[in-house]
Structures are given as structure tokens and as C-alpha cells.
Design a protein around this motif. Sequence first.
Motif, mmCIF file in Angstrom:
data_model
loop_
_atom_site.group_PDB
_atom_site.id
_atom_site.type_symbol
_atom_site.label_atom_id
_atom_site.label_comp_id
_atom_site.label_asym_id
_atom_site.label_seq_id
_atom_site.Cartn_x
_atom_site.Cartn_y
_atom_site.Cartn_z
ATOM 1 N N ALA A 44 0.837 -1.207 0.000
ATOM 2 C CA ALA A 44 0.000 0.000 0.000
ATOM 3 C C ALA A 44 0.871 1.254 0.000
ATOM 4 O O ALA A 44 0.560 2.248 -0.669
ATOM 5 N N GLY A 45 1.977 1.208 0.737
ATOM 6 C CA GLY A 45 2.892 2.347 0.759
ATOM 7 C C GLY A 45 3.564 2.561 -0.583
ATOM 8 O O GLY A 45 3.698 3.695 -1.055
ATOM 9 N N HIS A 46 3.957 1.450 -1.219
ATOM 10 C CA HIS A 46 4.591 1.572 -2.529
ATOM 11 C C HIS A 46 3.601 2.070 -3.586
ATOM 12 O O HIS A 46 3.986 2.765 -4.527
ATOM 13 N N GLN A 47 2.339 1.715 -3.420
ATOM 14 C CA GLN A 47 1.333 2.218 -4.357
ATOM 15 C C GLN A 47 1.222 3.737 -4.271
ATOM 16 O O GLN A 47 1.055 4.420 -5.284
ATOM 17 N N ILE A 48 1.342 4.268 -3.068
ATOM 18 C CA ILE A 48 1.320 5.726 -2.905
ATOM 19 C C ILE A 48 2.528 6.356 -3.593
ATOM 20 O O ILE A 48 2.424 7.371 -4.286
ATOM 21 N N LEU A 49 3.709 5.761 -3.422
ATOM 22 C CA LEU A 49 4.904 6.279 -4.093
ATOM 23 C C LEU A 49 4.701 6.290 -5.606
ATOM 24 O O LEU A 49 5.012 7.286 -6.281
ATOM 25 N N LEU A 50 4.200 5.183 -6.127
ATOM 26 C CA LEU A 50 3.972 5.073 -7.568
ATOM 27 C C LEU A 50 3.035 6.166 -8.061
ATOM 28 O O LEU A 50 3.315 6.848 -9.047
ATOM 29 N N GLN A 51 1.910 6.330 -7.362
ATOM 30 C CA GLN A 51 0.919 7.291 -7.811
ATOM 31 C C GLN A 51 1.455 8.724 -7.764
ATOM 32 O O GLN A 51 1.143 9.544 -8.633
ATOM 33 N N ARG A 52 2.276 9.001 -6.782
ATOM 34 C CA ARG A 52 2.829 10.356 -6.693
ATOM 35 C C ARG A 52 3.819 10.642 -7.819
ATOM 36 O O ARG A 52 3.915 11.772 -8.298
ATOM 37 N N VAL A 53 4.552 9.623 -8.250
ATOM 38 C CA VAL A 53 5.425 9.792 -9.415
ATOM 39 C C VAL A 53 4.574 10.024 -10.663
ATOM 40 O O VAL A 53 4.828 10.933 -11.457
ATOM 41 N N ILE A 54 3.544 9.210 -10.840
ATOM 42 C CA ILE A 54 2.669 9.353 -12.003
ATOM 43 C C ILE A 54 2.028 10.735 -12.034
ATOM 44 O O ILE A 54 1.925 11.371 -13.086
ATOM 45 N N ASN A 55 1.619 11.226 -10.874
ATOM 46 C CA ASN A 55 0.944 12.525 -10.814
ATOM 47 C C ASN A 55 1.827 13.680 -11.277
ATOM 48 O O ASN A 55 1.330 14.713 -11.724
ATOM 49 N N THR A 56 3.143 13.525 -11.160
ATOM 50 C CA THR A 56 4.046 14.595 -11.598
ATOM 51 C C THR A 56 4.218 14.637 -13.118
ATOM 52 O O THR A 56 4.660 15.645 -13.658
ATOM 53 N N GLY A 57 3.888 13.532 -13.800
ATOM 54 C CA GLY A 57 4.134 13.447 -15.242
ATOM 55 C C GLY A 57 5.588 13.223 -15.583
ATOM 56 O O GLY A 57 5.984 13.309 -16.746
ATOM 57 N N LEU A 58 6.410 12.905 -14.592
ATOM 58 C CA LEU A 58 7.845 12.755 -14.811
ATOM 59 C C LEU A 58 8.159 11.657 -15.825
ATOM 60 O O LEU A 58 9.073 11.795 -16.646
ATOM 61 N N HIS A 59 7.391 10.574 -15.776
ATOM 62 C CA HIS A 59 7.635 9.465 -16.696
ATOM 63 C C HIS A 59 7.446 9.895 -18.150
ATOM 64 O O HIS A 59 8.164 9.461 -19.041
ATOM 65 N N THR A 60 6.487 10.782 -18.394
ATOM 66 C CA THR A 60 6.263 11.284 -19.741
ATOM 67 C C THR A 60 7.393 12.209 -20.178
ATOM 68 O O THR A 60 7.850 12.166 -21.320
ATOM 69 N N ILE A 61 7.862 13.038 -19.267
ATOM 70 C CA ILE A 61 8.970 13.947 -19.578
ATOM 71 C C ILE A 61 10.215 13.156 -19.956
ATOM 72 O O ILE A 61 10.899 13.454 -20.940
ATOM 73 N N VAL A 62 10.506 12.111 -19.199
ATOM 74 C CA VAL A 62 11.682 11.288 -19.480
ATOM 75 C C VAL A 62 11.530 10.564 -20.813
ATOM 76 O O VAL A 62 12.442 10.515 -21.631
ATOM 77 N N LYS A 63 10.328 10.004 -21.042
ATOM 78 C CA LYS A 63 10.085 9.275 -22.285
ATOM 79 C C LYS A 63 10.253 10.177 -23.497
ATOM 80 O O LYS A 63 10.865 9.793 -24.493
ATOM 81 N N ASN A 64 9.702 11.382 -23.427
ATOM 82 C CA ASN A 64 9.756 12.286 -24.570
ATOM 83 C C ASN A 64 11.126 12.915 -24.763
ATOM 84 O O ASN A 64 11.439 13.411 -25.835
ATOM 85 N N GLY A 65 11.940 12.909 -23.705
ATOM 86 C CA GLY A 65 13.296 13.440 -23.818
ATOM 87 C C GLY A 65 13.334 14.870 -24.308
ATOM 88 O O GLY A 65 14.158 15.240 -25.137
ATOM 89 N N ASP A 66 12.438 15.714 -23.798
ATOM 90 C CA ASP A 66 12.277 17.043 -24.366
ATOM 91 C C ASP A 66 13.065 18.113 -23.629
ATOM 92 O O ASP A 66 12.762 19.301 -23.755
ATOM 93 N N ASP A 67 14.087 17.738 -22.883
ATOM 94 C CA ASP A 67 14.858 18.755 -22.164
ATOM 95 C C ASP A 67 16.030 19.290 -22.981
ATOM 96 O O ASP A 67 16.769 20.150 -22.536
ATOM 97 N N ASN A 68 16.211 18.743 -24.209
ATOM 98 C CA ASN A 68 17.300 19.200 -25.091
ATOM 99 C C ASN A 68 18.648 19.216 -24.369
ATOM 100 O O ASN A 68 19.429 20.151 -24.488
ATOM 101 N N ASP A 69 18.904 18.173 -23.651
ATOM 102 C CA ASP A 69 20.123 18.059 -22.861
ATOM 103 C C ASP A 69 21.343 18.032 -23.782
ATOM 104 O O ASP A 69 21.490 17.135 -24.607
ATOM 105 N N VAL A 70 22.211 19.018 -23.626
ATOM 106 C CA VAL A 70 23.398 19.089 -24.487
ATOM 107 C C VAL A 70 24.360 17.943 -24.202
ATOM 108 O O VAL A 70 25.272 17.682 -24.988
ATOM 109 N N ASN A 71 24.181 17.258 -23.087
ATOM 110 C CA ASN A 71 25.065 16.139 -22.740
ATOM 111 C C ASN A 71 24.508 14.799 -23.193
ATOM 112 O O ASN A 71 25.021 13.751 -22.816
ATOM 113 N N TYR A 72 23.469 14.833 -24.017
ATOM 114 C CA TYR A 72 22.827 13.606 -24.492
ATOM 115 C C TYR A 72 23.764 12.863 -25.443
ATOM 116 O O TYR A 72 23.999 13.294 -26.564
#
Length: 261
Positions: A44-72
Motif C-alpha cells: 500500500a505504501g509503494h502504491q502511494i509512491l507510484l501514484q505520486r510519481v505518475i501525478n508529476t508526469g515525470l515518466h512522460t517527460i523522461v520518455k519524450n526526452g524534451d529537455d534538449n540536454d546538451v550532454n545527451y
Amino acid sequence: LQMVTQIPTAFSTKTIDFWTTLANADGTVNSLYNSGDGIHLNDAGHQILLQRVINTGLHTIVKNGDDNDVNYIPTEKNYLVDFNLNSTLHPTSGNWNNVNGFAVSTPISLVDDLGYSSAIQVAITDNFSQSNELGAPQPSGTIIFPATALKDAVYGDNTNPIGLITLTGLNVDKIYSFEVFGSRKEVTDNRETQYTVTGSSSQSVTLNPSSNASLTSQIVDIAPTPNGTLTLTVTKGSNNDNSSGFYYLNALKLKERNLVI
């Protein structure tokens, strides 16, 4: 306990709250989320951690790679190419490269599937017969290409037995693989198409595009020529029994990776 206030203060919006509700005021684990050892969380605790990550949209940001990181600096890159009827019908959006029409074309510079630009250019360098929008309407199975990439194609026939795609600006210190897709919906004859990639070596594969919505063929690990060029020749295969000799190319994925010695 000091870190609970210092982390969000120092990093502001670049934090995720893994404390509230999971911890008691004294820093111990809330009994509702205690796995039993006073240290680790239960399911139950891990489910809360998971949902809080999902709520930030961080997984989408990482997937899309849209930070134009010059060190890529990835060790492997993928480039997706859609061959379209024209510039307005069924182009594939996102980090896809759209080649429009069937005739000799101006080279376009490719972006990879994370949206980063490259020195690689692609062009049709020998005409196909025509283009159409008669490919598979929807993908099936595990195919990676979306419907917009499947629906339209460049194609040839006996009157125009060879179509040619040329890629330039390739890295001579890398090797390249192709995953190709061809499709013509609602037909049952054999329209086998042969795809031949030529660089410092040559390799051919075949695929029957007839009513195909799920199959691709792959050409693996071809080094470019010393001037950084690869060609993809598309023609009918030896098992093609269509009276007009139709052959097709709808989409491809180009993979670049390090040469491992």
C-alpha cells in the motif's frame, strides 16, 4: 527529519513528496504502510509512491526526452521514417520524419525518436511508380509503427522495377540496422517485396505486404560506405506473383549503434 524540510526548500518543484502520510511526526513509518520491519513500506505504501510519481508526469517527460540536454550521448539511436502519399494526408506526428510523394526528393535531415537533430539525411533518389493510402488501416500484434505510418506507401511495379532511398551523413564509426514495413490492404495474392541495403556490404530481406498489418523485416548491422552513405533498394521479390509486380514501402526504423569489436 531535517532533510524533510531542507530537500523541498533547496529543490523546490524538482521534488516528490514521499513523506506526508507515510511517516509519523517522529520519523517512524506509519503503521498503515509498515512492511513489518519499521524501515520498509508495504504494498500500500509503494502504491502511494507510484501514484505520486505518475501525478508529476515525470515518466512522460523522461520518455519524450524534451529537455534538449546538451550532454545527451546515447550509445544507440533510432530514426523513424514515414513514406507519405503527400504532405497533408497521414503524416506521422511526434519525432517522426516524413518523406512525401514518390518522386526524387530533396533530402531531409532526420531527428531521432527523442527529437534530437542529426547529420543524417534521407531522400528518394530513384522514383517509385506512385504513392497511395491503401496500407493497413490499423496495426496489429506487437508492431511498433502507428496507423498513420501504415496507411500510406510508396510503391512500384513492372514498369518501374526499382525504387531507391539514399541516406547520407551517416557516422562511419557506427553500424546501422533497418526495420522495414510494407502493406497493401484487402489483397490476397503474393506481392513479396525485396529490400536491399548497401553500404560497405550488402544485405537483403523480403516481406509480403498483402493485407499485412503486423509483420516487418529486419536488416541488421550494415556499415556505411567510407563517405557515410547507405542505400535502400526496393523491388519485387522472387515469389511475387502479382501480374503488375507491385512492391511497397510504408515505413522504416533506422537504428544506429556502436560497433563492438
